[in-house]
Design a protein around this motif. Structure first.
Motif, PDB file in Angstrom:
ATOM      1  N   GLY A  26     -23.567  45.330  40.116  1.00  0.00           N
ATOM      2  CA  GLY A  26     -24.250  46.100  41.388  1.00  0.00           C
ATOM      3  C   GLY A  26     -23.450  47.359  41.885  1.00  0.00           C
ATOM      4  O   GLY A  26     -22.409  47.485  41.417  1.00  0.00           O
ATOM      5  N   ARG A  27     -24.508  48.875  41.800  1.00  0.00           N
ATOM      6  CA  ARG A  27     -23.956  50.277  42.591  1.00  0.00           C
ATOM      7  C   ARG A  27     -23.856  49.984  43.629  1.00  0.00           C
ATOM      8  O   ARG A  27     -25.288  49.734  44.297  1.00  0.00           O
ATOM      9  N   ASP A  28     -23.634  51.646  43.935  1.00  0.00           N
ATOM     10  CA  ASP A  28     -23.711  51.696  45.528  1.00  0.00           C
ATOM     11  C   ASP A  28     -24.403  52.535  45.858  1.00  0.00           C
ATOM     12  O   ASP A  28     -25.058  52.762  46.468  1.00  0.00           O
ATOM     13  N   SER A  29     -25.097  53.243  44.985  1.00  0.00           N
ATOM     14  CA  SER A  29     -26.368  53.981  45.389  1.00  0.00           C
ATOM     15  C   SER A  29     -27.223  54.155  43.890  1.00  0.00           C
ATOM     16  O   SER A  29     -26.338  52.955  42.848  1.00  0.00           O
ATOM     17  N   PRO A  30     -28.873  54.500  43.895  1.00  0.00           N
ATOM     18  CA  PRO A  30     -29.421  54.041  43.351  1.00  0.00           C
ATOM     19  C   PRO A  30     -29.490  54.409  41.812  1.00  0.00           C
ATOM     20  O   PRO A  30     -28.764  55.723  41.611  1.00  0.00           O
ATOM     21  N   PRO A  31     -29.031  53.734  40.549  1.00  0.00           N
ATOM     22  CA  PRO A  31     -28.751  54.975  39.280  1.00  0.00           C
ATOM     23  C   PRO A  31     -30.476  55.349  38.709  1.00  0.00           C
ATOM     24  O   PRO A  31     -31.518  55.095  39.558  1.00  0.00           O
ATOM     25  N   ALA A  32     -30.410  55.795  37.810  1.00  0.00           N
ATOM     26  CA  ALA A  32     -31.515  56.383  37.825  1.00  0.00           C
ATOM     27  C   ALA A  32     -32.693  56.273  36.651  1.00  0.00           C
ATOM     28  O   ALA A  32     -33.941  56.194  37.166  1.00  0.00           O
ATOM     29  N   PHE A  76     -37.887  61.954  39.801  1.00  0.00           N
ATOM     30  CA  PHE A  76     -38.008  61.916  40.913  1.00  0.00           C
ATOM     31  C   PHE A  76     -38.913  62.985  42.785  1.00  0.00           C
ATOM     32  O   PHE A  76     -39.095  64.462  41.872  1.00  0.00           O
ATOM     33  N   GLY A  77     -39.155  62.382  42.865  1.00  0.00           N
ATOM     34  CA  GLY A  77     -39.663  63.561  44.407  1.00  0.00           C
ATOM     35  C   GLY A  77     -41.272  64.117  43.703  1.00  0.00           C
ATOM     36  O   GLY A  77     -42.047  63.623  42.765  1.00  0.00           O
ATOM     37  N   GLN A  78     -41.691  65.120  44.402  1.00  0.00           N
ATOM     38  CA  GLN A  78     -42.479  66.045  43.005  1.00  0.00           C
ATOM     39  C   GLN A  78     -42.286  66.414  41.594  1.00  0.00           C
ATOM     40  O   GLN A  78     -43.451  65.839  41.312  1.00  0.00           O
ATOM     41  N   PRO A  79     -41.262  66.233  40.914  1.00  0.00           N
ATOM     42  CA  PRO A  79     -41.313  66.869  39.410  1.00  0.00           C
ATOM     43  C   PRO A  79     -41.299  65.202  39.329  1.00  0.00           C
ATOM     44  O   PRO A  79     -42.093  64.815  38.117  1.00  0.00           O
ATOM     45  N   GLY A  80     -41.054  64.409  40.022  1.00  0.00           N
ATOM     46  CA  GLY A  80     -40.921  62.630  39.453  1.00  0.00           C
ATOM     47  C   GLY A  80     -43.131  62.199  39.235  1.00  0.00           C
ATOM     48  O   GLY A  80     -43.621  61.958  38.317  1.00  0.00           O
ATOM     49  N   ALA A  81     -43.370  62.963  40.510  1.00  0.00           N
ATOM     50  CA  ALA A  81     -44.350  62.728  40.547  1.00  0.00           C
ATOM     51  C   ALA A  81     -45.561  63.049  39.610  1.00  0.00           C
ATOM     52  O   ALA A  81     -46.282  62.891  39.576  1.00  0.00           O
ATOM     53  N   LEU A  82     -45.140  64.407  38.901  1.00  0.00           N
ATOM     54  CA  LEU A  82     -45.590  65.432  38.952  1.00  0.00           C
ATOM     55  C   LEU A  82     -45.193  64.850  37.142  1.00  0.00           C
ATOM     56  O   LEU A  82     -46.555  64.724  36.282  1.00  0.00           O
ATOM     57  N   GLY A  86     -38.317  57.322  50.804  1.00  0.00           N
ATOM     58  CA  GLY A  86     -37.146  57.118  49.430  1.00  0.00           C
ATOM     59  C   GLY A  86     -37.638  56.221  48.454  1.00  0.00           C
ATOM     60  O   GLY A  86     -37.244  56.493  47.450  1.00  0.00           O
ATOM     61  N   ARG A  87     -38.528  55.830  48.243  1.00  0.00           N
ATOM     62  CA  ARG A  87     -38.719  54.754  48.114  1.00  0.00           C
ATOM     63  C   ARG A  87     -39.667  54.809  46.579  1.00  0.00           C
ATOM     64  O   ARG A  87     -40.257  56.368  46.558  1.00  0.00           O
ATOM     65  N   ASP A  88     -39.570  54.321  45.262  1.00  0.00           N
ATOM     66  CA  ASP A  88     -40.248  54.445  44.731  1.00  0.00           C
ATOM     67  C   ASP A  88     -39.692  55.977  43.575  1.00  0.00           C
ATOM     68  O   ASP A  88     -40.670  56.498  43.765  1.00  0.00           O
ATOM     69  N   ASN A  89     -38.638  56.173  43.976  1.00  0.00           N
ATOM     70  CA  ASN A  89     -37.958  57.384  43.248  1.00  0.00           C
ATOM     71  C   ASN A  89     -38.726  58.733  43.947  1.00  0.00           C
ATOM     72  O   ASN A  89     -38.844  59.668  43.442  1.00  0.00           O
ATOM     73  N   GLY A  90     -38.842  58.394  45.992  1.00  0.00           N
ATOM     74  CA  GLY A  90     -39.336  59.459  46.033  1.00  0.00           C
ATOM     75  C   GLY A  90     -41.026  59.195  46.382  1.00  0.00           C
ATOM     76  O   GLY A  90     -41.490  60.203  46.006  1.00  0.00           O
ATOM     77  N   GLY A  91     -41.323  58.119  45.695  1.00  0.00           N
ATOM     78  CA  GLY A  91     -42.857  58.031  45.524  1.00  0.00           C
ATOM     79  C   GLY A  91     -43.567  58.421  44.397  1.00  0.00           C
ATOM     80  O   GLY A  91     -44.467  59.390  44.727  1.00  0.00           O
ATOM     81  N   VAL A  92     -42.831  58.352  43.392  1.00  0.00           N
ATOM     82  CA  VAL A  92     -43.327  59.141  42.018  1.00  0.00           C
ATOM     83  C   VAL A  92     -45.099  58.771  41.963  1.00  0.00           C
ATOM     84  O   VAL A  92     -45.306  59.304  41.438  1.00  0.00           O
ATOM     85  N   HIS A  93     -44.967  57.159  41.792  1.00  0.00           N
ATOM     86  CA  HIS A  93     -46.174  56.699  41.728  1.00  0.00           C
ATOM     87  C   HIS A  93     -47.510  56.728  43.166  1.00  0.00           C
ATOM     88  O   HIS A  93     -48.331  56.066  42.654  1.00  0.00           O
ATOM     89  N   ASP A 152     -37.349  71.054  37.383  1.00  0.00           N
ATOM     90  CA  ASP A 152     -37.604  70.471  38.902  1.00  0.00           C
ATOM     91  C   ASP A 152     -38.286  70.831  39.733  1.00  0.00           C
ATOM     92  O   ASP A 152     -38.701  71.309  41.211  1.00  0.00           O
ATOM     93  N   ALA A 153     -39.381  71.512  39.298  1.00  0.00           N
ATOM     94  CA  ALA A 153     -40.998  72.075  39.700  1.00  0.00           C
ATOM     95  C   ALA A 153     -41.802  70.768  40.709  1.00  0.00           C
ATOM     96  O   ALA A 153     -41.722  69.059  40.920  1.00  0.00           O
TER      97      ALA A 153
END
Lengths: 88, 358
Positions: free
Chosen positions: A42-48, B192-198, B271-278, B319-320
């Protein structure tokens, strides 16, 4: 040993958490070996990760590592699959 | 570009003659999934028109020398055999007839429908605008309840049968994954975050547009659901997301309740789901729905065109934020339609979901 997996993301974006305590289980040694290998991979921080791919947090006795689909090690995939099925 | 992709036909009606054998289309046209069936019927009609054109050409002499070349899809389907090694075994290539596996045939048809919308509505050749081959793997993993885009191809699981059915079932799910490829090759919004939700929302928008296109529906007749038919019988819900009414798609003991907000007032910080993208994708999803209904008619025409232009104009940053994206949609509407009802409808739609767009 307490093992927990938290799965987030995915197309549905629905979170799932499963955990188990291995104490007293006849297959405890097997779970320990699997969990230890999965943690090492595993990794210490979330991967992309990838769009719509599942993200995972593995927590064993208080320590957490991260991994993501589709790049899981064999131990991670096996642990996650079994725990999501058998954990509570 | 391989020669097999090039088919000389006359404008303005692009057809994919010879790619899908008519007997398959006949079968698909009678398929259970109305979206797939409708897509197949449309192609059959187009093919028939093209064949008539060819016969006329034979009778009336050679076609004019300045023929344009219209691209066709280059689809390859793979079967992972319930393992997780990608891409798996090749099971169907472009132009091959149907195979026994309905999952393979559904994915093949879904990729074709997405390709066709991008080309006919926007003149976009495949997801990169340059004829990128479309690869997809089905039967990924065991009871795997997900589908994803890995940066190069689509991947579909079979579902566990208890909560999720086969992810190749709904055509909007197939188009959603392919649209991630479109986004990667255009605005490349960060995941991630807002660009991820877009990023997620753009996939839902084009996913729903492909479904509406294959069904020939106008905005007021569409269900605006994402993943209708994906939930197993007994699960409390109609789909995974609703663009018309975010937060109402499901409410189930196992799945929980659809967490999507429809407006900024209910924006979810996580912070979950890459900052709530879904989760927060519900807000731009709803803005698009409001715009399409306000403009009326077929959603892929003006509303879809504005979103397409926004993604491909080069003005949208990776990063819009929602506000940045909204501003770019206003700019795109103005550039294409002037300062008329389209621009006004775009500003109003964003305002209704609590995003300022000027």
């Amino acid at each position: 040993m307490r093992i927990q997996v938290r799965r987030t993301g995915g197309f549905a974006g629905i979170e799932r958490v499963r955990a188990m305590d291995t104490s007293g289980r006849p297959d405890a040694q097997e779970w320990h070996a699997l969990a230890e290998q999965a943690m090492r991979d595993g990794r210490d921080s979330p991967p992309a990760g990838v769009p719509d791919g599942f993200r995972y947090q593995l927590t064993v006795d208080g320590r957490t590592v991260y991994c993501a689909d589709p790049r899981l090690s064999e131990a991670q995939r096996k642990l996650i699959t079994r725990l999501l099925k058998e954990g509570a | 570009m391989p020669a097999s992709r090039l088919m000389p036909v006359s404008r303005p009606m692009p057809v994919f003659c010879g790619i899908v054998p008519p007997h398959l289309l006949d079968r698909l046209a009678r398929a259970g999934d109305p979206a797939v069936a409708a897509a197949a019927r449309r192609t059959l009609v187009a093919d028939a028109a093209h064949r008539t054109g060819r016969r006329l050409t034979t009778v009336t002499g050679a076609p004019p020398p300045a023929q344009e070349v219209v691209p066709g899809p280059q689809r390859t389907l793979y079967d992972a055999g319930n393992r997780t090694v990608l891409p798996g075994t090749r099971v169907r290539s472009e132009g091959d007839g149907p195979v026994r596996d309905a999952t393979v045939n559904r994915a093949y048809a879904g990729l074709g429908a997405t390709f066709e919308l991008l080309l006919t509505a926007y003149g976009h050749d495949s997801i990169d605008g340059a004829g990128l081959p479309l690869d997809a793997t089905v039967h990924y993993g065991e009871d795997y309840g997900n589908a994803f885009w890995n940066g190069e191809q689509m991947v579909f699981g079979d579902g566990d049968g208890e909560i999720f059915l086969d992810f190749t079932g709904p055509v909007d799910v197939i188009a959603h994954e392919l649209a991630h490829g479109f986004t990667q090759h255009s605005a490349n919004l960060a995941y991630f975050g807002q660009p991820g939700a877009l990023n997620e929302s753009v996939s839902d928008v084009f996913g729903s547009l492909v479904k509406q296109y294959t069904l020939g529906q106008t905005a007021d007749r569409a269900d605006w659901l994402i993943g209708a038919g994906l939930l197993a019988p007994g699960v409390g819900g109609v789909a995974l997301r609703s663009m018309k009414a975010p937060g109402t798609a499901y409410d189930d003991d196992v799945l929980g309740k659809d967490p999507q907000p429809a407006t900024m007032a209910d924006y979810v910080r996580t912070g979950r789901d890459n900052g709530g993208v879904h989760i927060n994708s519900g807000i731009p999803n709803h803005a698009f729905h409001l715009l399409a209904v306000q403009l009326g008619g077929k959603a892929w025409e003006r509303a879809g065109r504005i979103w397409y232009d926004t993604m491909t104009s080069g003005g949208l940053r990776a990063d819009a934020s929602f506000t940045d994206f909204a501003g770019e949609t206003v700019a795109a509407a103005t550039a294409r339609y002037g300062r008329g009802e389209e621009r006004e409808a775009v500003v109003k739609a964003w305002s209704q979901v609590g995003v300022r767009a000027e």
